[in-house]
Scaffold this motif. Sequence first.
Motif, short mmCIF file in Angstrom:
data_model
loop_
_atom_site.label_atom_id
_atom_site.label_comp_id
_atom_site.label_asym_id
_atom_site.label_seq_id
_atom_site.Cartn_x
_atom_site.Cartn_y
_atom_site.Cartn_z
N GLY A 284 -9.68 2.46 -3.89
CA GLY A 284 -10.81 2.10 -3.06
C GLY A 284 -12.10 2.07 -3.85
O GLY A 284 -12.09 1.99 -5.09
N ARG A 285 -13.21 2.15 -3.12
CA ARG A 285 -14.52 2.08 -3.76
C ARG A 285 -14.69 3.19 -4.81
O ARG A 285 -15.38 3.02 -5.80
N SER A 310 -8.44 -0.99 -0.82
CA SER A 310 -9.22 -0.99 0.42
C SER A 310 -10.05 -2.29 0.45
O SER A 310 -10.20 -2.96 -0.58
N ARG A 311 -10.61 -2.56 1.60
CA ARG A 311 -11.44 -3.77 1.69
C ARG A 311 -12.69 -3.65 0.82
O ARG A 311 -13.16 -4.65 0.27
N ALA A 312 -13.21 -2.42 0.68
CA ALA A 312 -14.41 -2.24 -0.15
C ALA A 312 -14.13 -2.71 -1.57
O ALA A 312 -14.96 -3.38 -2.20
N VAL A 325 -5.05 -3.63 2.05
CA VAL A 325 -4.28 -2.96 3.09
C VAL A 325 -5.23 -2.65 4.24
O VAL A 325 -6.34 -2.18 4.02
N ILE A 342 -10.24 6.46 -1.62
CA ILE A 342 -10.34 5.72 -0.35
C ILE A 342 -10.72 6.73 0.73
O ILE A 342 -10.07 7.77 0.88
N GLY A 344 -10.61 6.42 4.03
CA GLY A 344 -9.69 6.47 5.17
C GLY A 344 -10.34 6.04 6.47
O GLY A 344 -10.08 6.63 7.53
N HIS A 348 -8.69 0.94 7.61
CA HIS A 348 -7.72 1.10 6.53
C HIS A 348 -6.48 1.81 7.06
O HIS A 348 -5.35 1.39 6.81
N ASN A 362 -9.21 12.40 -3.33
CA ASN A 362 -10.60 12.08 -2.98
C ASN A 362 -11.46 13.29 -3.31
O ASN A 362 -11.05 14.43 -3.08
N LYS A 363 -12.65 13.03 -3.85
CA LYS A 363 -13.46 14.20 -4.23
C LYS A 363 -14.23 14.80 -3.05
O LYS A 363 -14.79 15.89 -3.17
N GLY A 379 -10.39 16.13 -5.51
CA GLY A 379 -10.74 16.10 -6.93
C GLY A 379 -11.14 14.71 -7.36
O GLY A 379 -11.03 13.74 -6.59
N ASP A 380 -11.59 14.64 -8.62
CA ASP A 380 -12.01 13.36 -9.20
C ASP A 380 -10.77 12.58 -9.63
O ASP A 380 -9.96 13.11 -10.41
N LEU A 381 -10.63 11.36 -9.14
CA LEU A 381 -9.41 10.60 -9.45
C LEU A 381 -9.26 10.34 -10.95
O LEU A 381 -8.14 10.18 -11.45
C1 LIG Z 1 -13.56 -5.78 11.30
C2 LIG Z 1 -13.34 -4.91 10.10
C3 LIG Z 1 -12.15 -5.01 9.44
C4 LIG Z 1 -11.89 -4.21 8.33
N1 LIG Z 1 -10.70 -4.32 7.70
C5 LIG Z 1 -10.42 -3.48 6.68
C6 LIG Z 1 -9.16 -3.53 6.02
O1 LIG Z 1 -8.28 -4.36 6.30
N2 LIG Z 1 -8.93 -2.64 5.02
C7 LIG Z 1 -9.85 -1.70 4.64
O2 LIG Z 1 -9.56 -0.92 3.72
N3 LIG Z 1 -11.06 -1.67 5.22
C8 LIG Z 1 -11.37 -2.54 6.21
N4 LIG Z 1 -12.61 -2.51 6.77
C9 LIG Z 1 -13.66 -1.71 6.11
C10 LIG Z 1 -13.62 -0.25 6.44
O3 LIG Z 1 -14.38 0.01 7.60
C11 LIG Z 1 -14.21 0.57 5.28
O4 LIG Z 1 -15.52 0.13 5.02
C12 LIG Z 1 -13.40 0.49 3.98
O5 LIG Z 1 -12.05 0.79 4.24
C13 LIG Z 1 -13.96 1.50 3.00
O6 LIG Z 1 -13.28 1.40 1.80
P1 LIG Z 1 -13.21 2.65 0.83
O7 LIG Z 1 -12.54 3.79 1.54
O8 LIG Z 1 -12.62 2.17 -0.44
O9 LIG Z 1 -14.74 2.94 0.56
P2 LIG Z 1 -15.63 4.15 1.01
O10 LIG Z 1 -15.59 4.34 2.46
O11 LIG Z 1 -16.97 3.94 0.38
O12 LIG Z 1 -14.94 5.41 0.36
C14 LIG Z 1 -14.87 5.65 -1.00
C15 LIG Z 1 -14.26 7.04 -1.15
O13 LIG Z 1 -14.05 7.30 -2.53
C16 LIG Z 1 -14.35 8.67 -2.76
N5 LIG Z 1 -14.65 8.78 -4.18
C17 LIG Z 1 -15.72 8.28 -4.85
N6 LIG Z 1 -15.60 8.52 -6.18
C18 LIG Z 1 -14.44 9.21 -6.34
C19 LIG Z 1 -13.77 9.74 -7.48
N7 LIG Z 1 -14.25 9.60 -8.72
N8 LIG Z 1 -12.60 10.39 -7.28
C20 LIG Z 1 -12.09 10.54 -6.03
N9 LIG Z 1 -12.68 10.05 -4.93
C21 LIG Z 1 -13.84 9.37 -5.08
C22 LIG Z 1 -15.50 8.99 -1.85
O14 LIG Z 1 -15.55 10.37 -1.59
C23 LIG Z 1 -15.16 8.17 -0.61
O15 LIG Z 1 -14.43 8.92 0.33
C24 LIG Z 1 -12.88 -3.29 7.88
C25 LIG Z 1 -14.07 -3.20 8.56
C26 LIG Z 1 -14.31 -3.99 9.65
C27 LIG Z 1 -15.60 -3.86 10.39
#
Ligand SMILES: Cc1cc2nc3c(=O)[nH]c(=O)nc-3n(C[C@H](O)[C@H](O)[C@H](O)COP(=O)(O)OP(=O)(O)OC[C@H]3O[C@@H](n4cnc5c(N)ncnc54)[C@H](O)[C@@H]3O)c2cc1C
Length: 395
Positions: A284-285, A310-312, A325, A342, A344, A348, A362-363, A379-381
């Motif tokens: 993920g992000r 993830s979508r991000a 996913v 990710i 969560g 997602h 996830n940290k 923890g840090d991935l």
């Molecule tokens: C209509 C609609 C449809 C959507 N469809 C989807 C979909 O199909 N799939 C999807 O995934 N999302 C979808 N989304 C988006 C969803 O709402 C989230 O924005 C998205 O899933 C966030 O992605 P993420 O978890 O990667 O990012 P974030 O929410 O920004 O999370 C990033 C995570 O990484 C952790 N992190 C950061 N650095 C580290 C590190 N070094 N080590 C460990 N952990 C770390 C952070 O603590 C954080 O929890 C949709 C949204 C809408 C409105």
Amino acid sequence: MSIEIIKSKCVGCGLCIPVCVYDAIKLIDKIAVIDLDKCTLCGACVEACNFDAIILTKEEKKDKDISDYSGILVVGEFRHGEVHHVTYELVSKARKLAGKLDDVNVSCLIMGTDMPEDSLEKIITAGADKVIKIDNPELKFFNDEVFSKLVTEVLINEKPEIVLTGATSEGRALIPLVAVSLRTGLTADCTGLDIDPEKKLLLQTRPAFGGNIMATIICPNHRPQIATVRPKVMKIILDSNRKGEIIEKKDIKVSRKLTEILETVKDESTHVNVADADIVVSGGRGVGGPKNFELIEKLADLLKAAVGASRAAVDSDWITYSHQVGQTGKTVAPKLYIACGISGAVQHQVGMRSSDFIIAINKDSSAPIFDIADIGIVGDLFEVIPELIKLIEKN
Ligand SMILES: Cc1cc2nc3c(=O)[nH]c(=O)nc-3n(C[C@H](O)[C@H](O)[C@H](O)COP(=O)(O)OP(=O)(O)OC[C@H]3O[C@@H](n4cnc5c(N)ncnc54)[C@H](O)[C@@H]3O)c2cc1C
């Protein structure tokens, strides 16, 4: 509703003929004539007529008698020589729902060409009492027009109270046409199905308002209640002791097609099939950039896993959409899902929470992914994944 041609206004221009996809209009003596057996009252001809010569009349709404509808019917899918796994998934779910409806019958309609008997018997093992097969060379390739007419005809005869079908490209093309023909409701992409214990209605749960809430939708006044579910959302439950019957419908006529499909070619452009993998490692992000995805890929390679995202991550162009996913990506249900960086979000989760075992890295200890994870590593991935890789390489 009823439809009528006003002869004094019709000029015989024929504009209404090509817009009727049901081939229900002909010109006789330069006046349009509607074949009411074919007409579905869709109103396309009314809009096409420049002379207000076609009138669609809405009659007063009468409550429909829904008392003689009973049982659950799954519209199965036969593709590339095999029954699509979503068919078994939905039949298994239908069996469970039937138990909450005083053990009503579960049937499955399957249409195609040269369908092997053992795969049809497996539908019984998955929970069907009856498999209705329509095996016809004309059904070699999917055609929404032809298939929807067959499904509609079978549903009119069988009168099931509930119809389930896969939210696959075929299911999505076919079932809205059926719902319109039967004038009933349709809830697409359900993530949960249940039965209201008092009213015995189908409770159809799906994300709504951009996925911010989960809505439970009911269809109290019309039958059948129709829902689609994406592949891998429901689990297949097989019981080899189950008994059922396979009935071949030979008397049903396959209608004329407006389009002819000569060949279908499998898309080989994408190598990833995250939806079918036994193990998925997703980033993920938190992965932080496209280059860092190499770490996710390395772990995935070692585990013979597919890479998810993830979508991000996809929206940031770190990885292509075919890996996404979630609600607007793929639904996966692997034996093992590893979510790295990710959070969560619910969108997602709807795409992966049916996984057998979930590991989250996830940290942030309060990330929602930990609510559904079987093992949560705070923890840090960039520290955790290299350790995991070392451990796997050692063994
Ligand atoms: C209509 C609609 C449809 C959507 N469809 C989807 C979909 O199909 N799939 C999807 O995934 N999302 C979808 N989304 C988006 C969803 O709402 C989230 O924005 C998205 O899933 C966030 O992605 P993420 O978890 O990667 O990012 P974030 O929410 O920004 O999370 C990033 C995570 O990484 C952790 N992190 C950061 N650095 C580290 C590190 N070094 N080590 C460990 N952990 C770390 C952070 O603590 C954080 O929890 C949709 C949204 C809408 C409105």
